[in-house]
Enzyme design. Structure first.
Site, PDB file in Angstrom:
ATOM      1  N   GLU A 179       7.867  -8.962   3.819  1.00 19.73           N
ATOM      2  CA  GLU A 179       6.764  -8.174   3.268  1.00 19.73           C
ATOM      3  C   GLU A 179       7.371  -7.127   2.344  1.00 19.73           C
ATOM      4  OE1 GLU A 179       2.943  -5.418   4.622  1.00 19.73           O
ATOM      5  OE2 GLU A 179       4.694  -5.560   5.934  1.00 19.73           O
ATOM      6  N   ASP A 192       0.705  -0.992  -5.017  1.00 24.17           N
ATOM      7  CA  ASP A 192       0.244  -0.020  -6.008  1.00 24.17           C
ATOM      8  C   ASP A 192      -0.362  -0.782  -7.186  1.00 24.17           C
ATOM      9  OD1 ASP A 192      -0.024   1.942  -8.043  1.00 24.17           O
ATOM     10  OD2 ASP A 192       1.658   3.086  -7.222  1.00 24.17           O
ATOM     11  N   GLU A 228      10.890  -1.728   2.343  1.00 28.32           N
ATOM     12  CA  GLU A 228      10.231  -0.493   1.898  1.00 28.32           C
ATOM     13  C   GLU A 228      11.268   0.420   1.257  1.00 28.32           C
ATOM     14  OE1 GLU A 228       7.932   2.283   0.757  1.00 28.32           O
ATOM     15  OE2 GLU A 228       6.931   0.673   1.883  1.00 28.32           O
TER      16      GLU A 228
END
Length: 214
Positions: free
Chosen positions: A44, A118, A69
């Site tokens: 992810e 985003d 991340e």
């Protein structure tokens, strides 16, 4: 939303090396060695606080997962969740999702998840969108043959843009939902953003797309 800086985050990420992969380049081409079992690997990109990736790992013990991340102050929350869950088939990486080819070789990854990325709504920022063609090239380079991207968002503009981007790239649209939570789709695991947006009545869009090997 402005992130609260957590100066201790970097040290904590290094402390829990059993959950956070410290040297991902060392596993390039041999990611089975990073887990207890060598299994198909899903990633992810933009894992946030980790609700989705840990939920998927718990629901699918026969698949290995990595949540990627960039923001240290965000991924430490995912680390806390992973520590509590103690899932042997889930890891985290604190790296830039634009540089995935540094860490993965062709065929290392079986599926890519993009959740509530985003939207970068301004035209001049198009190249920053995670469904822009340059990102699709990176995903294709690390995925198995005919690998898939599963994409969710609450942003209609980004969803429409992404469908066009996928189509122009020559990908197969296998599944498209314009209102996921009012569809017949089963097994959906929500992200933190998804819970928040859907509770406000926002529509959730989802698609599954596949690269077509020549």
């Amino acid at each position: 939303m402005r992130l609260r800086h957590k100066p201790w985050a970097k040290d904590k990420l290094q402390e829990y090396s059993n959950y956070v992969i410290q040297d991902p380049e060392a596993f390039r081409g041999n990611w089975g060695a990073a887990f207890e079992k060598s299994q198909p690997l899903h990633i992810e990109i933009g894992t946030g606080k980790g609700q989705f990736i840990t939920g998927m790992a718990k629901a699918n013990p026969d698949i290995n997962y990595i949540g990627i991340e960039l923001q240290e102050s965000v991924i430490v929350s995912a680390l806390d969740r992973l520590i509590d869950s103690d899932l042997p088939n889930c890891k985290l990486m604190n790296v830039n999702g634009a540089e995935l080819a540094k860490y993965f070789k062709s065929g290392d990854i079986h599926r890519v998840y993009l959740n509530f990325s985003d939207p970068w709504p301004k035209t001049r920022h198009e190249k920053r969108r995670l469904t822009f063609k340059s990102f699709l090239e990176v995903y294709e380079a690390i995925l198995v043959k005919n690998g898939e991207i599963h994409f969710k968002t609450d942003n209609q503009g980004l969803f429409e843009y992404s469908l066009v981007s996928f189509s122009h790239y020559g990908m197969l649209l296998k599944y498209v939902s314009l209102d996921l939570h009012n569809s017949e789709y089963e097994g959906n695991i929500m992200t933190e953003y998804e819970e928040k947006f859907s509770s406000r009545g926002s529509r959730i869009y989802r698609c599954e797309v596949q690269f077509i090997a020549e």
